[in-house]
Scaffold this motif. Structure first.
Motif, PDB file in Angstrom:
ATOM      1  N   CYS A  18     -27.554  88.898  15.048  1.00  0.00           N
ATOM      2  CA  CYS A  18     -26.813  89.131  13.808  1.00  0.00           C
ATOM      3  C   CYS A  18     -25.512  88.346  13.872  1.00  0.00           C
ATOM      4  O   CYS A  18     -25.000  88.057  14.970  1.00  0.00           O
ATOM      5  N   CYS A  44     -22.531  95.788  12.365  1.00  0.00           N
ATOM      6  CA  CYS A  44     -21.931  96.801  11.501  1.00  0.00           C
ATOM      7  C   CYS A  44     -21.562  98.040  12.316  1.00  0.00           C
ATOM      8  O   CYS A  44     -22.187  98.341  13.336  1.00  0.00           O
ATOM      9  N   THR A  95     -31.209  90.313  12.369  1.00  0.00           N
ATOM     10  CA  THR A  95     -31.267  89.623  11.094  1.00  0.00           C
ATOM     11  C   THR A  95     -32.113  88.377  11.269  1.00  0.00           C
ATOM     12  O   THR A  95     -31.637  87.381  11.811  1.00  0.00           O
ATOM     13  N   GLU A 129     -36.153  90.728   6.420  1.00  0.00           N
ATOM     14  CA  GLU A 129     -34.828  91.311   6.267  1.00  0.00           C
ATOM     15  C   GLU A 129     -33.770  90.211   6.313  1.00  0.00           C
ATOM     16  O   GLU A 129     -33.906  89.236   7.053  1.00  0.00           O
ATOM     17  N   SER A 147     -29.247  89.341   5.490  1.00  0.00           N
ATOM     18  CA  SER A 147     -27.892  89.785   5.156  1.00  0.00           C
ATOM     19  C   SER A 147     -27.335  88.839   4.104  1.00  0.00           C
ATOM     20  O   SER A 147     -27.815  87.707   3.956  1.00  0.00           O
ATOM     21  N   GLY A 190     -29.493  93.776   3.120  1.00  0.00           N
ATOM     22  CA  GLY A 190     -28.628  94.865   3.558  1.00  0.00           C
ATOM     23  C   GLY A 190     -27.255  94.760   2.929  1.00  0.00           C
ATOM     24  O   GLY A 190     -26.341  94.158   3.509  1.00  0.00           O
ATOM     25  N   ARG A 220     -18.385  96.708   7.970  1.00  0.00           N
ATOM     26  CA  ARG A 220     -19.282  95.712   7.399  1.00  0.00           C
ATOM     27  C   ARG A 220     -18.459  94.889   6.399  1.00  0.00           C
ATOM     28  O   ARG A 220     -18.683  94.947   5.195  1.00  0.00           O
ATOM     29  N   GLN A 235     -17.210  92.473   3.832  1.00  0.00           N
ATOM     30  CA  GLN A 235     -17.870  91.484   2.983  1.00  0.00           C
ATOM     31  C   GLN A 235     -17.225  91.527   1.610  1.00  0.00           C
ATOM     32  O   GLN A 235     -16.716  92.549   1.172  1.00  0.00           O
TER      33      GLN A 235
END
Length: 455
Positions: A63, A67, A118, A150, A152, A175, A189, A191
């Motif tokens: 990743c 998180c 990820t 999956e 991000s 996610g 997390r 963002q």
């Protein structure tokens, strides 16, 4: 969203166990696995196993950031060359597994998934190689079966999405967790909403048929209004699926290291239950159907997967150091960890492995455990358990095999009144799925999970 073992001493109020004990996505949980001695050959484990509807899962343990709520098997970043070495090991493992399956009867994969970590941490050309491993080494026709990946927001780039779309991806799960920047920071997390919206735009431009958006409720500072804001922001993209996850604070995670023990008290339970019900009702009012406590699917969304595939009975091939595989008698994987140093050591050991012909870590699933798994995985779906299917497989009835557990669920109002042919959770039972699942764990699995030392 993996889990730790449920507490052996559950505090109860008014006769009800706490609603948030553990998210049960598979049974038995990996914390009940142990080193296998002797280590069985894969060709012996898969001899005589059905091969007509296998699941294929490829695990990428990387990743760009970890998180605060995450205890998935994943590491942050990758030193130069590590992703290439990991794919080399994945290819060696795939070759060994495919040889172990043999050619006595055709091997058919009913679905495939890339998870993590990820998967889109990999560069576009590495994602193409990942697809090649699934297709050329394992024999999965990715364009003919459902393929879920999956991602991000930061890694959902146009070049990566183009590879995934061209190779047959039918579902992309993003996610997001929260569209509110302050909540994202609270969950460790960080963002920007603008970046999330841009990623969603790129996914829609890629024309991957199914978009899933993950959201989390129970974040510190989240209110009914801010939760509604995230829900509406997600609905603006008309995702075919939405997953609503309760926040868990677990040992060895970013939030867990700083958690106030009082954060797991009844007030937080009630807050999460309120957010769950608000989210559920909002999605139902906007044309979504509830598939499980967490999963909601738009009523007009394209179907995902063949109707004859059943997670309760069909086997799984897992490739990668965080993946698990299922035969009818053994669930197996590699070692499990949450601490970053331990994860790095396991990843390094995996990339150095040459011989993948044996299972090294797992748990045998005996007849009682098979019954529990079938009941648990059926009951946690909104559609419930067809009693005739259970009787056909096991020669008994669920109420005969699990009278105490089912009586307790009924007394709490968690079972719907559906008659003798169907066993299904009531709306309140679905709300308490994270207590229903642990309520079906065997004493042996509970003991193994309790004895597991987090690392």
């Amino acid at each position: 969203m993996t889990v730790t073992a449920p507490s052996a001493t559950t505090t109860e109020t008014a006769g009800l166990p706490r609603p948030y004990q553990s998210y049960v996505y598979a049974y038995p949980h990996k914390t009940s696995y142990r080193p296998l001695a002797p280590r069985p050959l894969l060709r012996d484990l898969w001899a005589g196993e059905p091969r007509q509807a296998l699941s294929l899962y490829l695990h990428i343990p990387f990743c760009e950031v970890r998180c605060g709520f995450c205890n998935l098997f994943t590491r942050v970043g990758a030193p130069e060359g590590l992703t290439g070495r990991y794919l080399d090991a994945l290819e060696r493992q795939a070759a060994a597994v495919r040889e172990a399956l043999g050619d006595e009867e055709p091997v058919r994969f009913a679905n495939a998934a890339f998870g993590g970590g990820t998967p889109t941490f990999l560069e576009a050309e590495e994602l193409a190689r990942l697809c090649d491993i699934a297709e050329h080494r394992m024999g999965a026709d990715l364009r003919a079966v459902p393929l879920s990946v999956e991602a991000s927001p930061a890694t959902a780039t146009a070049d990566r999405l183009a590879v995934l779309a061209e190779r047959g991806t039918t579902r992309l799960s993003l996610g997001v967790q929260s569209f509110v920047e302050a909540e994202a920071r609270a969950a460790v997390r960080p963002q920007r909403r603008a970046d999330v919206e841009a990623a969603l735009g790129r996914i829609r431009d890629s024309r991957i048929p199914v978009l899933n958006i993950d959201l989390i409720y129970g974040i510190d500072g989240q209110t009914a209004a801010s939760w509604r804001l995230s829900l509406d922001a997600a609905l603006a993209w008309r995702p075919e699926e939405v997953y609503l996850y309760p926040l868990y604070v677990r040992p060895l995670t970013g939030l867990g290291r700083h958690a106030d023990p009082a954060a797991a008290d009844r007030a937080w339970d009630e807050q999460r239950l309120r957010r769950y019900r608000e989210g559920r009702d909002h999605l139902l009012a906007h044309g979504y159907e509830q598939v499980s406590m967490r999963m909601f699917r738009r009523a007009d969304a394209p179907p995902q997967g063949p109707d004859d595939h059943a997670c309760q009975t069909d086997g799984m091939i897992g490739l990668g150091c965080g993946a698990r595989s299922y035969t009818s008698s053994l669930h197996y994987s590699f070692d499990y960890a949450v601490d970053m140093r331990e994860i790095r050591a396991i990843v390094d050991a995996y990339t150095a492995t040459e011989d993948f012909t044996r299972a090294v870590h797992g748990r045998y699933v005996e007849r009682d455990e098979a019954r529990r798994r079938h009941l648990l995985q059926s009951l946690l779906q909104a559609g419930g358990l067809a009693v005739a299917e259970y009787r056909e497989r096991f020669g008994s009835l669920p109420h005969e095999d699990f009278p105490a557990e089912l009586a307790a669920f009924a007394a709490r109002g968690w079972l719907a009144d559906t008659g003798p042919d169907l066993l299904r959770l009531s709306p309140e039972g679905l709300a308490h799925s994270d207590a229903v699942g642990p309520g079906l764990f065997s004493a042996a699995v509970r003991a193994a999970m309790a004895a597991y030392e987090p690392k």
